[in-house]
Design an enzyme around this catalytic site. Sequence first.
Site, PDB file in Angstrom:
ATOM      1  N   CYS A  19      -6.995   0.159  -3.884  1.00  0.00           N
ATOM      2  CA  CYS A  19      -5.592   0.487  -3.613  1.00  0.00           C
ATOM      3  C   CYS A  19      -4.674   0.028  -4.784  1.00  0.00           C
ATOM      4  CB  CYS A  19      -5.139  -0.193  -2.326  1.00  0.00           C
ATOM      5  SG  CYS A  19      -5.072  -2.073  -2.438  1.00  0.00           S
ATOM      6  N   HIS A  59       2.284  -6.641   1.581  1.00  0.00           N
ATOM      7  CA  HIS A  59       1.689  -7.405   0.142  1.00  0.00           C
ATOM      8  C   HIS A  59       2.296  -6.624  -0.953  1.00  0.00           C
ATOM      9  CE1 HIS A  59      -1.199  -4.474   0.977  1.00  0.00           C
ATOM     10  NE2 HIS A  59      -1.400  -4.157  -0.339  1.00  0.00           N
TER      11      HIS A  59
END
Length: 670
Positions: free
Chosen positions: A184, A66
């Site tokens: 993250c 991603h």
Amino acid sequence: MSELITAELVLLDADLGNSTSEVIEQLALLVANQGRATDAAALAADAKAREAKTATGVPGGIAIPHCRSAAVTEPTLAMVRLAPPVDFGAKDGEADLVFFIAAPDGADQAHLKLLSKLARALVKKSFTASLREAGSEAEIVELIRAVVSDAPAVSLPDAAPAASPAAPAAPAVATKKIIAVTACPTGIAHTYMAADSLAQAAGEMGVDFTVETQGSSGSTPLDPAVIEAADAVIFAVDVDVRDRGRFAGKPVIQVPVKRGIDEPAKLINDAIAASEDPQARRVPGSAAASSEESAGSESFGAGLKRALLTGVSYMIPFVAGGGLLIALGFLLGGYAITDVADQYLTENTLFNLPEAGLLAYLGAVAFKIGGLSMGFLVPALAGYIAYAYADRPGIAPGFTAGAVAGFMGAGFIGGIVGGIIAGLACRWINSWTVPRWLRGLMPVVIVPLLGSIIASGLMFLFLGGPIAQLTEALNGWLSGMSGTAAAILGLILGLMMAIDLGGPVNKVAYSFAVAGLGAGSVAENPAPLMIMAAVMAAGMVPPLAMALATAVSPKLFTGAERENGKAAWLLGAAFISEGAIPFAAADPLRVIPASMMGAGVTGSLIMSFDVLSQAPHGGIFVFFAMDNTWPMFLLATVIGTLVSAALVIVLKKYVRKAPAGAVEEAKAAA
């Protein structure tokens, strides 16, 4: 709101290649072919750069590459069921279900929440089993739409991810209260998967567990009462925890976010053990009741290193923006802009331009903004050093002490000293036992007031003068360096940049260079700018050398290393030394010496060539901040890259690699 996924974005039982890079490139092309990205190559490059930082494979045969990318026009999810599967770095093997999340730079919160729901669903075995059994693309789309719909989320989980073999589930410990924060860099997938994996493991173990996700789709802070009652906290994060001071004094386990997915049971066990260990590491911060505990859990040296790195990290944006704007000012207005900038800005406007014209006026604007930004260098350094010691109450005393250091000519050394004094003073004041009615005034009045008096008073009365003399002597020494002395300094800095590739030694060299930028100038004091150029060029060499070596002798490297080599071209060009870490981790005894040799050569050449850089970061992309010396910057970098690449190839061909376990056995024998 457009659909995140359609049947055209699903591939079933497809062969997209044998590597993560090939799979990502094919999925990026699929997204672009559906009109959801303007440039497939740019999207793939952004996704591979993200993959190079942390592998996106997770337990259960799943991968979630991603990224955020300027090439993406609308939030998109593409999915492939691979045949054969491909290794995305998960501990339990290859992935056959790959979800490619492509988000625009400015993705809206609604879309990000839907993507977050998908990430959380992927830890449920029943959901992934349904995806593997689906017979058509339309069925896959319906399954995914069901879990990302706006309906209330299904309550936690039908099955937990497999725990690490080294971490058997603990017996029920109902009295233990564990809290966690997950985060993250992208904040889309790993943040939420780690949260749900930890929650599942805690539920199976009978542990009272609450988690705060600090992701892109928003964050709901934990209730202060829940934090207060917690026995320990887990930080499964790849970025800074927001408002860390809330957890001050709590026993803490801090790990990368991916371990929250891979080893949830082990982390819960570690947190339980930490809650019962009086010597366990604790969250430092400004809570008065916990400051002594926090200080006792960290050595002075470790605390000093953490504080210095914190100060430098917060200072860099001021230097980066300021340095580039000053360089832009020179580019537009010429070097005479230093003498006329103030006059232009006080006597002229955009509608009353000076005789020199529009470019000169815009150059004055850029130069002045850059100069003002650079003026915050020392106060920001000192302020955030104090923040690292005492949390928010230390910021104001630290900034003030830094301003005093600047006023007295003590430079960045004075800023460091003032920041340390301010931070330690504020932490000490925070440890005082005061009446309840006074506690509310401590962080906003008492601590900043007394901390400023102590730190700035000491700077004015005793320390500022001697440090100013030391700074003047240091600047004089650096300014007078030439020939062999300058080349040796460049060699040392280059070796430091490559020895641990972004680690503590690398950061010391980089911090030294950045901290000196404020005293540097092209005309009067170029030495600090030369040091910055040497550090930046040397830091570019290791990833560029590994990229070149994999291209010249691909058979000497594994498939994964060859893929990392492709990404290392861009990472090295942008001065991201960490691009060489995958190579060093796999073969440190050959990669690190080769990297050090080339980086040392480059650093020495930069100083010998009198190359300058007014920018602290950016690599070849900030060439305009190098005055007219950028061709020599490129030459020195190319020479060092060739040296390191040639050496690592020779070492891999002719120097036998130690067998697995040999290093550990040697250490044990010693």
